[in-house]
Design a protein around this motif. Structure first.
Motif, PDB file in Angstrom:
ATOM      1  N   TRP B 144       0.827  -1.108  -0.060  1.00 25.52           N
ATOM      2  CA  TRP B 144      -0.033  -0.107  -0.052  1.00 25.52           C
ATOM      3  C   TRP B 144       0.881   1.201  -0.078  1.00 25.52           C
ATOM      4  N   LEU B 145       0.490   2.043  -0.847  1.00 24.53           N
ATOM      5  CA  LEU B 145       1.253   3.397  -0.877  1.00 24.53           C
ATOM      6  C   LEU B 145       0.280   4.317  -0.255  1.00 24.53           C
ATOM      7  N   TRP B 146       0.285   4.341   1.122  1.00 27.35           N
ATOM      8  CA  TRP B 146      -0.665   5.235   1.578  1.00 27.35           C
ATOM      9  C   TRP B 146      -2.125   4.795   1.427  1.00 27.35           C
ATOM     10  N   LYS B 147      -2.810   5.496   0.593  1.00 26.65           N
ATOM     11  CA  LYS B 147      -3.958   4.787   0.344  1.00 26.65           C
ATOM     12  C   LYS B 147      -4.475   4.128  -0.936  1.00 26.65           C
ATOM     13  N   GLN B 148      -3.169   4.036  -1.676  1.00 27.91           N
ATOM     14  CA  GLN B 148      -3.248   3.432  -2.915  1.00 27.91           C
ATOM     15  C   GLN B 148      -2.555   2.065  -3.083  1.00 27.91           C
ATOM     16  N   LYS B 149      -3.348   1.130  -3.337  1.00 22.91           N
ATOM     17  CA  LYS B 149      -2.938  -0.317  -3.377  1.00 22.91           C
ATOM     18  C   LYS B 149      -2.006  -0.669  -4.688  1.00 22.91           C
ATOM     19  N   ILE B 150      -0.848  -0.940  -4.567  1.00 20.75           N
ATOM     20  CA  ILE B 150       0.012  -1.438  -5.859  1.00 20.75           C
ATOM     21  C   ILE B 150       0.200  -3.130  -5.894  1.00 20.75           C
ATOM     22  N   ASP B 151      -0.301  -3.375  -6.831  1.00 23.21           N
ATOM     23  CA  ASP B 151      -0.137  -5.101  -6.749  1.00 23.21           C
ATOM     24  C   ASP B 151       1.247  -5.498  -7.093  1.00 23.21           C
ATOM     25  N   GLY B 152       1.568  -6.948  -6.737  1.00 20.67           N
ATOM     26  CA  GLY B 152       2.824  -7.321  -6.860  1.00 20.67           C
ATOM     27  C   GLY B 152       3.435  -7.166  -7.966  1.00 20.67           C
ATOM     28  N   TYR B 153       2.744  -7.263  -9.197  1.00 16.87           N
ATOM     29  CA  TYR B 153       3.159  -7.175 -10.659  1.00 16.87           C
ATOM     30  C   TYR B 153       3.297  -5.694 -10.786  1.00 16.87           C
ATOM     31  N   ARG B 154       2.729  -4.846 -10.523  1.00 17.23           N
ATOM     32  CA  ARG B 154       2.715  -3.409 -11.054  1.00 17.23           C
ATOM     33  C   ARG B 154       4.033  -2.749 -10.014  1.00 17.23           C
ATOM     34  N   LEU B 155       4.201  -3.447  -8.822  1.00 18.69           N
ATOM     35  CA  LEU B 155       5.444  -3.104  -8.012  1.00 18.69           C
ATOM     36  C   LEU B 155       6.543  -3.316  -8.615  1.00 18.69           C
ATOM     37  N   TRP B 156       6.749  -4.762  -9.353  1.00 23.31           N
ATOM     38  CA  TRP B 156       7.913  -5.202  -9.977  1.00 23.31           C
ATOM     39  C   TRP B 156       8.314  -4.435 -11.264  1.00 23.31           C
ATOM     40  N   LEU B 157       7.031  -3.866 -11.907  1.00 21.68           N
ATOM     41  CA  LEU B 157       7.335  -3.211 -13.042  1.00 21.68           C
ATOM     42  C   LEU B 157       7.990  -1.834 -12.769  1.00 21.68           C
ATOM     43  N   LEU B 158       7.383  -1.462 -11.453  1.00 23.73           N
ATOM     44  CA  LEU B 158       7.670   0.014 -11.268  1.00 23.73           C
ATOM     45  C   LEU B 158       9.382  -0.209 -10.783  1.00 23.73           C
ATOM     46  N   VAL B 159       9.358  -1.051  -9.757  1.00 22.53           N
ATOM     47  CA  VAL B 159      11.061  -1.251  -9.437  1.00 22.53           C
ATOM     48  C   VAL B 159      11.827  -1.334 -10.416  1.00 22.53           C
ATOM     49  N   SER B 160      11.647  -2.336 -11.186  1.00 22.60           N
ATOM     50  CA  SER B 160      12.562  -2.869 -12.373  1.00 22.60           C
ATOM     51  C   SER B 160      12.462  -1.581 -13.556  1.00 22.60           C
ATOM     52  N   GLY B 161      11.585  -0.882 -13.603  1.00 22.58           N
ATOM     53  CA  GLY B 161      11.376   0.299 -14.534  1.00 22.58           C
ATOM     54  C   GLY B 161      12.280   1.384 -14.122  1.00 22.58           C
ATOM     55  N   TRP B 162      12.178   1.656 -12.854  1.00 23.98           N
ATOM     56  CA  TRP B 162      13.262   2.831 -12.442  1.00 23.98           C
ATOM     57  C   TRP B 162      14.681   2.433 -12.564  1.00 23.98           C
ATOM     58  N   VAL B 163      14.941   1.262 -12.223  1.00 23.54           N
ATOM     59  CA  VAL B 163      16.376   0.741 -12.339  1.00 23.54           C
ATOM     60  C   VAL B 163      16.774   0.886 -13.884  1.00 23.54           C
ATOM     61  N   LEU B 164      16.021   0.407 -14.949  1.00 22.67           N
ATOM     62  CA  LEU B 164      16.163   0.525 -16.041  1.00 22.67           C
ATOM     63  C   LEU B 164      16.247   1.915 -16.564  1.00 22.67           C
ATOM     64  N   LEU B 165      15.367   2.862 -16.201  1.00 21.51           N
ATOM     65  CA  LEU B 165      15.252   4.270 -16.430  1.00 21.51           C
ATOM     66  C   LEU B 165      16.482   4.986 -15.998  1.00 21.51           C
TER      67      LEU B 165
END
Lengths: 279, 336
Positions: B144-165
């Motif tokens: 949970w990002l405060w009141k926003q839920k981030i599912d496992g897949y999207r969290l993975w995309l987010l983390v790996s995406g930031w590394v890639l970026l």
């Protein structure tokens, strides 16, 4: 001040032969629609001299410059620089062969610093390849040498105090200086200056003239287009006159000044006025 | 009004995998436009090529994913070569015309009934993300990002995406501070001057087009990985125009520009959107919405977000024309 004309023993006729000419032009023509802008049968540019290319507006001087430096393609013709043909050679390769030009409308790279303008000119930079550029140690030492050389030239051209300013902040005259200094970063054998005095204030003119003379004294060849006859008189060793695309006269300043064809080209055939007074 | 939800959702939108896609696409465009001065109006085409080079081989032909990723880069480079050899010798405006046309041709071809067997047409392609799900190290329930839920897949995309970026941005930074980047900037300023100093302008433009195009293609990949579906509608010209807005917002020819620009752009749009959604919402217990219905209601608030975003952008251009990170000195000598 006049140049030592006895040191220039070339024949004062259009297309005259010069021993060891650096640039030899044959039958170069270029027309735009029905207008023949350039039609040069034969022309030789003497090595280690300052040669002026003059003529009335629309005589084809800048077009000839563009053709010789690869910025435009001629309809016919051949020209050789140091004995090697330059016909069909791309502009950047012409520069690499040692013939570097400047432009009538100065092309300072406005949103780059003065020092970066200068560094850009250096040849064979290792860091200009995309792969090697990523890894700084490959090009860092060369970059240092280039920067040193650039700073020396800026010193010589009185631009050192502007080193880290953007080129866009320079005055018109300073831009001319920068363009000349930048061209020297390429270490050219021959420098082609297209109207180096246009828009330059009188105070800067003298220093520009000195800089051009130094180019010759360094062993370079200079060919320049200019309308300022005082300047032409002061620094030229040899003068080539073009009118309506053709070379109509060659010689020292005195030779062409007294040439009736030249006077006609500039003033129409019924005037008898000293060319030097009409600038 | 649930400000907690509005804020956390807007923040998430600004850093999500979808935002990373925009950041990458805009970074590629920044290489073209910001550094080299190439007026590429078809960046959406590069993104589309990237997205479908991943989704078609995987969902239609069961390629292993590393091969598909390789194809993403290869086809982006191929598109850059095609565009480059046909237009880069011409004047700059021709590139703009041709790129926008090519991007539209790509999108319409992907949409075409004739190619539905390959591209899925308007419905697009699904089922090409299983490799990313398998690689996912995060638990499925996500965080949970405060009141926003981030599912496992999207969290993975987010983390790996930031590394890639970060990797991509670092490469762009290293390139642009090198003499190679200096040649690109000189071409942006005046390509004849660069030529007169012995630089092979055409080769550099081509390299710029290839690198920026490949980055844009990777951006397209992230976009469809996030959506888990690649559809032609996502690659319309608005995608390119948003990318331009983003780099102008963040500051042209700055590595940080596309990243910060994307965050602001997406945050503002999302913030306005859900604020209005909440302010016009009616519930059985509370039948009067916060905003009067004669002014705005649930049926028309959606159009307003782009109007508000547009006003915000216009204000920024007026009061800070160099963008957030741009150099004010450079703005003063705009030669174009």
């Amino acid at each position: 001040m006049s140049t030592d004309t006895s040191a220039v023993p070339f024949e004062s006729v259009p297309g005259s032969q010069k021993p060891d000419a650096i640039l030899v032009v044959d039958n170069v023509t270029r027309s735009f629609g029905g207008l023949t802008a350039v039609n040069v049968a034969h022309l030789e540019i003497p090595r280690h001299r300052i040669t002026a290319l003059i003529g009335p507006n629309g005589a084809g001087k800048t077009t000839l410059f563009n053709l010789l430096t690869g910025f435009d393609e001629p309809d016919t013709g051949e020209w050789k620089f140091n004995g090697l043909s330059l016909g069909g050679v791309a502009a950047h390769k012409v520069a690499r062969r040692g013939m570097v030009r400047t432009f009538q409308l100065t092309k300072a790279l406005s949103r780059m610093t003065i020092i970066d303008n200068m560094r850009l000119g250096a040849r064979d930079q290792r860091g200009e390849s995309v792969w090697r550029g990523i890894i700084r140690p490959i090009w860092a030492s060369q970059e240092q040498d280039i920067t040193q050389k650039a700073e020396d030239l800026l010193e010589r051209f009185n631009l050192a105090h502007m080193r880290d300013e953007l080129a866009g902040s320079l005055s018109g005259g300073q831009r001319k200086l920068l363009e000349m200094a930048r061209a020297l970063m390429v270490e050219p054998e021959m420098v082609m200056l297209d109207e180096p005095m246009a828009g330059v204030n009188p105070a800067l003119k003298q220093s520009l003239l000195q800089h051009i003379k130094v180019l010759r004294d360094e062993g370079r060849t200079v060919l320049f287009v200019e309308h300022d006859m005082d300047m032409v008189r002061e620094i030229s060793d040899w003068i080539i006159v073009m009118a309506q695309g053709e070379v109509i006269a060659e010689g020292t300043f005195e030779d062409v000044g007294s040439n009736s064809k030249v006077v006609d080209a500039y003033l129409g055939s019924h005037h008898d006025v000293d060319l030097g007074d009409h600038t | 009004m649930n400000w907690g939800l509005i804020l956390s959702n807007s923040v998430y939108t600004a850093i999500s995998a979808n935002a990373i896609a925009y950041m990458l696409v805009a970074t590629g465009l920044n290489v073209h436009f910001g550094y080299t001065g190439l007026l590429n109006f078809g960046q959406a085409g590069f993104a589309a090529i990237g997205a479908y080079s991943l989704s078609i081989p995987i969902s239609r032909f069961n390629w292993p994913w590393p091969c598909a990723v390789l194809l993403v880069i290869v086809s982006a480079v191929a598109l850059a070569l095609l565009l480059g050899f046909t237009t880069l010798r011409l004047r700059a405006d021709y590139l703009a015309i041709v790129t926008i046309a090519v991007a539209e041709i790509i999108r319409l071809s992907l949409n075409s009934v004739r190619f539905t067997w390959l591209t899925g047409g308007n419905d697009g392609l699904q089922g090409f993300t299983s490799f990313m799900e398998k690689l996912n190290p995060f638990p499925q329930q996500g965080i949970w990002l405060w009141k926003q839920k981030i599912d496992g897949y999207r969290l993975w995309l987010l983390v790996s995406g930031w590394v890639l970026l970060m990797v991509v941005a670092t490469l762009v930074y290293l390139l642009m501070r090198s003499p190679w980047g200096r040649v690109l900037r000189s071409i942006r300023e005046d390509e004849d001057a660069a030529r007169s100093l012995g630089k092979n302008v055409f080769a550099y433009k081509l390299q710029s087009l290839m690198i920026g195009g490949a980055i844009g293609a990777i951006g397209g990949v992230w976009l469809v990985l996030d959506k888990q579906s690649s559809q032609p509608g996502d690659f319309a010209t608005t995608f390119t125009f948003f990318s331009y807005t983003i780099i102008i917002l963040g500051g042209v020819a700055r590595v940080k520009g596309p990243v910060i620009g994307t965050m602001i752009f997406l945050f503002v749009i999302q913030f306005v959107d859900i604020s209005l959604q909440q302010a016009t919402k009616t519930t059985p217990s509370d039948p009067t919405p916060l905003l009067p219905t004669w002014l705005i209601d649930q049926n028309n608030y959606a159009q307003l977000r782009f109007m508000v975003a547009g006003f915000a952008l216009a204000a920024l251009v007026v009061f800070r024309p160099q963008g957030i990170f741009g150099d004010k000195r450079e703005q003063a000598f705009d030669v174009h």
